[in-house]
Design a protein around this motif. Structure first.
Motif, PDB file in Angstrom:
ATOM      1  N   LEU A 294      69.147  17.110 -64.264  1.00  0.00           N
ATOM      2  CA  LEU A 294      68.360  16.970 -63.037  1.00  0.00           C
ATOM      3  C   LEU A 294      68.091  18.328 -62.404  1.00  0.00           C
ATOM      4  CD1 LEU A 294      69.998  13.891 -61.275  1.00  0.00           C
ATOM      5  CD2 LEU A 294      67.735  14.034 -62.319  1.00  0.00           C
TER       6      LEU A 294
ATOM      7  N   THR B 128      73.617  14.204 -67.110  1.00  0.00           N
ATOM      8  CA  THR B 128      72.486  13.742 -66.290  1.00  0.00           C
ATOM      9  C   THR B 128      72.307  14.657 -65.081  1.00  0.00           C
ATOM     10  OG1 THR B 128      72.878  11.461 -66.931  1.00  0.00           O
ATOM     11  CG2 THR B 128      71.586  11.789 -64.933  1.00  0.00           C
TER      12      THR B 128
ATOM     13  N   ALA C 208      69.181   7.569 -59.071  1.00  0.00           N
ATOM     14  CA  ALA C 208      67.718   7.424 -59.090  1.00  0.00           C
ATOM     15  C   ALA C 208      67.209   7.029 -57.705  1.00  0.00           C
ATOM     16  CB  ALA C 208      67.312   6.381 -60.131  1.00  0.00           C
TER      17      ALA C 208
ATOM     18  N   ARG D  79      73.965   5.660 -62.199  1.00  0.00           N
ATOM     19  CA  ARG D  79      72.655   6.268 -62.467  1.00  0.00           C
ATOM     20  C   ARG D  79      71.572   5.669 -61.584  1.00  0.00           C
ATOM     21  NH1 ARG D  79      71.940   8.009 -68.112  1.00  0.00           N
ATOM     22  NH2 ARG D  79      73.985   8.582 -68.821  1.00  0.00           N
TER      23      ARG D  79
ATOM     24  N   VAL E 102      67.094   9.735 -64.999  1.00  0.00           N
ATOM     25  CA  VAL E 102      68.534   9.455 -65.161  1.00  0.00           C
ATOM     26  C   VAL E 102      68.810   8.680 -66.454  1.00  0.00           C
ATOM     27  CG1 VAL E 102      69.004   9.513 -62.679  1.00  0.00           C
ATOM     28  CG2 VAL E 102      68.429   7.330 -63.760  1.00  0.00           C
TER      29      VAL E 102
END
Ligand code: ATP
Length: 277
Positions: free
Chosen positions: A213, A209, A179, A175, A155
């Motif tokens: 992912l 982000t 995580a 973030r 992240v």
């Protein structure tokens, strides 16, 4: 300390169905979700009205719509924080509510990133991310530390383990919350209004982000948002809710081109008149 925290966890932000089985921290798979004829009322307020929706395994799926239309209530049903008055949700074709629902038959892990991020301010970033791993004692301390590092890297928070969460900006908190949700390698990750309270630049970073992912995980991602541009940018498909019902489902391109007057009205008011291609 973690024994104490266990009782103070705000809602089920991470959960493993069939929790008695050994937790596999490596493989992630997407789960398919089918919502059938879901109804929910709070007193006289009929919030969800015969909601039907199918989310495919591995999809990034956003639920958009104006405030108060039932998006968050729908999301809470998927993680069983709410129970429907009628209807059913099937995850990988197995019902999660009514008759025939057997929690032990499910073997997926899910986690939810709440609007508030729901971090523990008294803990460091690393401690927040490692919370579930330590609480469930799923692996040795050395591996916990490796996972914390890896998830923070995913992240974009390399080397921030020791910071107190109270020292972080809103975007960084979000973030960390992501995580922490990733620490258990969820097969299903849900976000409730992830861009709320974020400025446009931070919103953009968060979108990238989440997109990044998806390159490293195979999970199913469900996002509730009233941020149309965010949804158009990151989603494989989008459902538009209005008045407790799903009024349109499609790819971002299809949503932008939709002739449905409710969708057009939402696009118009939220983008100040920017029309679809
Ligand atoms: N636990 C509850 N008890 C009573 N009413 C509730 C409860 N949860 C939600 N509601 C009501 O359900 C309706 C839909 O709420 P919901 O939070 O799903 O809206 P939303 O579409 O997510 O909008 P927003 O983005 O503003 O949260 C609202 O009228 C809300 O007041």
């Amino acid at each position: 300390m973690f024994e104490k925290l266990k009782h103070g966890l705000p809602g089920s932000f991470f959960h493993a169905e069939n929790g008695h089985q050994a937790v596999n921290l490596h493989d992630t798979r997407g789960v398919g979700i089918r919502i059938e004829q879901l109804n929910k009322s709070f007193g006289p307020n009929h919030v969800l009205k015969d909601v039907n929706l199918e989310i495919k395994a591995g999809e990034t799926f956003s639920i958009i719509g104006p405030s108060g239309t039932g998006k968050s209530v729908l999301l809470k049903h998927i993680v069983k924080l709410e129970t429907p008055d009628s209807g059913e949700i099937y995850i990988d074709e197995l019902p999660i509510f009514g008759e025939g629902a057997k929690p032990t038959a499910h073997d997926y892990r899910y986690s939810m990133v709440f609007q508030s991020s729901a971090l523990f301010n008294s803990l460091t970033v690393g401690e927040n991310v490692g919370l579930w791993l330590r609480e469930k004692r799923v692996c040795k301390e050395l591996q916990v530390r490796e996972i914390i590092k890896q998830k923070l890297e995913m992240v974009g928070l390399v080397g921030k383990e020791e910071l107190r969460t109270s020292e972080l900006s809103g975007g960084m908190k979000k973030r960390v919350a992501i995580a922490r949700s990733l620490a258990m390698n969820p097969d299903l990750i849900l976000y409730d209004e992830p861009t709320a309270e974020l400025d446009p630049v931070t919103t953009d970073e968060l979108a990238n982000t989440i997109l990044k992912l998806k390159e490293s995980t195979r999970n199913t991602t469900v996002i509730v948002t009233h941020d149309l541009n965010f949804a158009l940018y990151i989603s494989d498909r989008i459902a538009m809710m209005h008045g407790g019902s799903v009024v349109e489902v499609g790819t971002p391109r299809e949503i932008k081109k939709s002739d449905n007057p409710i969708v057009r009205g939402f696009i118009y008011t939220t983008t100040k008149g920017i029309r679809g291609e």
